[in-house]
Design a protein around this motif. Structure first.
Motif, mmCIF file in Angstrom:
data_model
loop_
_atom_site.group_PDB
_atom_site.id
_atom_site.type_symbol
_atom_site.label_atom_id
_atom_site.label_comp_id
_atom_site.label_asym_id
_atom_site.label_seq_id
_atom_site.Cartn_x
_atom_site.Cartn_y
_atom_site.Cartn_z
ATOM 1 N N THR A 1 -18.538 -87.598 14.154
ATOM 2 C CA THR A 1 -19.588 -87.020 14.988
ATOM 3 C C THR A 1 -20.214 -88.017 15.954
ATOM 4 O O THR A 1 -20.855 -87.609 16.927
ATOM 5 C CB THR A 1 -20.703 -86.429 14.111
ATOM 6 O OG1 THR A 1 -21.204 -87.448 13.225
ATOM 7 C CG2 THR A 1 -20.205 -85.250 13.297
ATOM 8 N N ALA B 1 -16.191 -77.607 8.475
ATOM 9 C CA ALA B 1 -17.395 -78.423 8.404
ATOM 10 C C ALA B 1 -18.490 -77.722 7.607
ATOM 11 O O ALA B 1 -18.525 -76.502 7.490
ATOM 12 C CB ALA B 1 -17.900 -78.730 9.810
ATOM 13 N N SER C 1 -21.346 -81.344 14.537
ATOM 14 C CA SER C 1 -20.371 -80.872 13.554
ATOM 15 C C SER C 1 -19.747 -79.561 14.001
ATOM 16 O O SER C 1 -18.546 -79.338 13.838
ATOM 17 C CB SER C 1 -21.040 -80.691 12.190
ATOM 18 O OG SER C 1 -21.562 -81.912 11.703
#
Length: 511
Positions: free
Chosen positions: A407, A442, A456
């Motif tokens: 990320t 995720a 995410s």
């Protein structure tokens, strides 16, 4: 920021700017599959037409409100509930553009029930949220402003321009001497050690130690996170305006069941590869997840889970959210015994076996980048190289979770990694089509500049699109973690993990 336009520029010469200056990373068209270049279009997200100069111009969670569209006296199972959100700034003025990141759920604490709402951005400051009504009984709406559109704009820019904002330590040791230097996928400066993975094409870099050779790198750990924001940007990401429940005028409703109600699971098939998760992909009721993608099963007894996994050869490559599956099964099935390999449990490798059942289960961290405490560098292996060494077969199950540690990087880094993994999985399924491959999506739970739900979500969109049509199973953990009654946590509590594992087992043992 037009990501597609940005990444189609020629790759610039390597520079060594200080962290106070954005380090732009671009992707040459010659280094990426055109299919993956097209994935960038999925990441388009509306935002402020011009940069804002004052905090009060940003979206305020306390000023936003929502109301029920076309309210009715009677609601039935299978119908839809629609809610309109009106975004306002801190002065109470309606916003004129979109891009706010809302999360919505319909839930009932008493029934331990929950389902996610689907948010449509009209790009004019208003949003439509659609909820499926899947259970009989009381239900109430909850909508949270996770990030304002202005905060999302900050996340987007910092993701692309500051790839070194999260950094790692490399520990060099030789002949009683030791040094620690900064490491990353790419580090600034000319004096660097570059470590190549011949089988995958990946690289890792560390700043060259002053006295020790590059081949004396022994350990790896997370180093820290750099501050790359100014005062205004910090205020936009402040906890007072992040992940806040907004006020609305929608009262609790009661959903009835009668002859006209839809049976939501009547058309579903058993769980198998190739099925695309629906929206929503399922719902909780009495703390049990009902999949709306396939006929999921539940495995209430350890013997049920063990019977499903008997004779299986299981490989798990991923992050700590996948390690939770390993730990759950290890605890749930008492005959599974951990073999102590004397390693860092946060990065592995971990192994548990039940010799009588012929069950072998392994977990290990995916390759770098991986945020962990100090661990032996040689124990962190590239997941693509491991996949290349697995023969596969009907008793082989491979599970992957690859998103949380990416990320902080520009999206091109993740796209390149997905491309390598995708190619290797296609090769695996070509030589052994009966192999089961499960990719966990995720989780929700992160809310910071470095590891945010919005970041995410962007990676999750790429992940799902990249593996569409490849014959793998996408297990939708996003919905399962976003509508449960437990507080948001990147490492969800036992009820969520149990339901995730039960759905996973449903794909291995659909009947």
């Amino acid at each position: 920021m037009d990501l597609l336009k940005k990444y189609e520029l020629p790759a610039p010469k390597k520079q060594t700017p200080p962290m106070s200056t954005p380090k732009t990373t671009t992707l040459s068209t010659s280094t990426i599959n055109p299919y993956f270049r097209s994935l960038l279009k999925l990441l388009e997200w509306p935002g402020p037409p011009t940069p804002i100069s004052h905090y009060n111009s940003s979206t305020s969670p306390t000023k936003c409100n929502y109301y029920l569209l076309n309210p009715r006296k009677v609601y039935r199972i299978g119908e839809k509930l629609e809610v309109i959100i009106i975004a306002r700034d801190h002065n109470g003025q309606p916003k004129q553009y979109g891009g706010d990141f809302f999360q919505a759920k319909l839930h009932s604490p008493a029934l331990k029930a929950g389902v996610t709402g689907q948010v449509k951005d009209y790009r004019n400051g208003s949003y439509l949220v659609t909820f499926l009504l899947p259970w009989e009984g009381k239900a109430q709406v909850q909508i949270r402003l996770i990030h304002s559109s202005e905060a999302v704009d900050v996340l987007k820019r910092k993701r692309e321009d500051y790839p070194e904002k999260a950094y790692f330590n490399g520990y060099f040791q030789l002949n009683g001497k030791s040094e620690v230097t900064e490491c990353n996928l790419e580090v600034s400066g000319d004096e660097v050690c570059t470590y190549k993975y011949p089988s995958t094409g990946g690289t890792w870099q560390c700043r060259r130690p002053q006295t020790l050779p590059c081949n004396s790198l022994i350990y790896h750990s997370i180093g820290g996170f750099r501050t790359v924001t100014n005062h205004l940007e910090d205020s936009l990401l402040n906890s007072f305006v992040t992940d806040v429940v907004i006020n609305g005028s929608v009262p609790s409703i009661y959903v009835t069941s009668d002859k006209t109600s839809v049976v939501l699971t009547s058309h579903l098939l058993v769980c198998r590869r190739g099925q695309e998760p629906r929206q929503p992909s399922g719902f909780y009721y009495n703390d049990r997840w009902t999949s709306l993608t396939c006929l999921g099963r539940h495995f209430p007894r350890p013997a049920d889970a063990l019977s499903c996994l008997k004779g299986k050869n299981i490989y798990m490559f991923g992050d700590s959210t996948l390690r939770q599956w390993f730990e759950y099964l290890e605890s749930f099935i008492s005959s599974l015994k951990r073999i102590d390999l004397h390693v860092n449990d946060l990065s592995g490798p971990l192994i548990a076996v039940d010799a009588d059942a012929g069950l072998v289960m392994r977990w290990r961290a995916h390759g770098l980048p991986f945020r962990t405490t100090k661990t032996v560098m040689a124990n962190i292996h590239d997941e693509v190289a491991h996949l290349a060494g697995i023969g596969g077969g009907p008793q082989t199950v491979i599970m992957l979770s690859l998103w949380a540690h990416f990320t902080t990087y520009p999206v091109r880094v993740y796209i390149e990694r997905l491309e390598r993994v995708r190619q290797e999985i296609r090769s695996l399924l070509l030589r052994s089509p009966e192999t089961t491959v499960i990719i966990k999506s995720a989780n929700t739970g992160y809310k910071s500049l470095y590891i945010s739900d919005w970041l995410s979500l962007q990676l999750d969109m790429l992940l799902r699109a990249a593996f569409k049509g490849t014959g793998v199973i996408i297990l939708d953990a996003w919905d399962m973690t976003s509508c449960h009654y437990l507080p948001d946590n990147i490492h969800p509590g036992p009820p969520v993990i149990k339901n995730e594992v039960d759905l996973m087992l449903s794909y291995i043992c659909p009947k």
